[in-house]
Design an enzyme around this catalytic site. Structure first.
Site, PDB file in Angstrom:
ATOM      1  CB  CYS A   1      85.421  43.641  23.058  1.00  0.00           C
ATOM      2  SG  CYS A   1      86.824  44.667  23.496  1.00  0.00           S
TER       3      CYS A   1
ATOM      4  CB  CYS B   1      80.075  44.600  21.467  1.00  0.00           C
ATOM      5  SG  CYS B   1      80.367  43.844  19.879  1.00  0.00           S
TER       6      CYS B   1
ATOM      7  CB  CYS C   1      78.853  44.310  15.140  1.00  0.00           C
ATOM      8  SG  CYS C   1      80.155  44.218  13.948  1.00  0.00           S
TER       9      CYS C   1
END
Length: 135
Positions: free
Chosen positions: A12, A86, A90
């Site tokens: 997150c 997020c 990633c």
């Protein structure tokens, strides 16, 4: 011979609430049968105290955890990567299972909202455990 353990990474933004609660639930429900990692795209200064309180209510202690930055090596080492708000921070590697869990950010929220987030995360983690661990 035992099959290798699955590794699950929870990500997150601040690694202070949602991902910490999810990691706490997975460790609680799966024990040492799963490797649990967590990180944040912009780690906070400390764990959200309301998240700590909500998890404490169900007997899970995340108070000593520390937010940490998302590491590319953690993504590379993981079988399942679960993001929680997020966005595209990633890195993507082929052959990994990616899920995005849309959850309310507990930052700045009261205990009732954080309890609801905690319980939503628990249900999702229970479903994940049922999928990745043999009966």
């Amino acid at each position: 011979m035992n099959a290798p353990k699955s590794t699950v990474l929870f990500v997150c933004v601040h690694n202070a609430g949602r991902s910490q609660m999810a990691a706490g639930w997975l460790r609680h429900l799966a024990g040492d049968r799963v490797e649990v990692l967590s990180g944040g795209s912009a780690p906070g200064e400390g764990i959200n105290p309301v998240a700590v309180e909500a998890m404490h209510e169900v007997g899970i202690d995340i108070a000593a955890n520390t937010p940490r930055a998302l590491a590319t090596d953690d993504v590379r080492a993981s079988d399942v990567v679960i993001t929680m708000g997020c966005g595209d921070a990633c890195p993507i590697f082929p052959g990994k299972r990616y899920e995005d869990w849309e959850l309310t950010d507990p930052a700045g929220q009261g205990i009732d909202t954080v309890r609801a987030v905690r319980d939503d995360i628990k249900a999702r983690v229970e479903a994940l455990v049922a999928e990745i661990l043999p009966a």
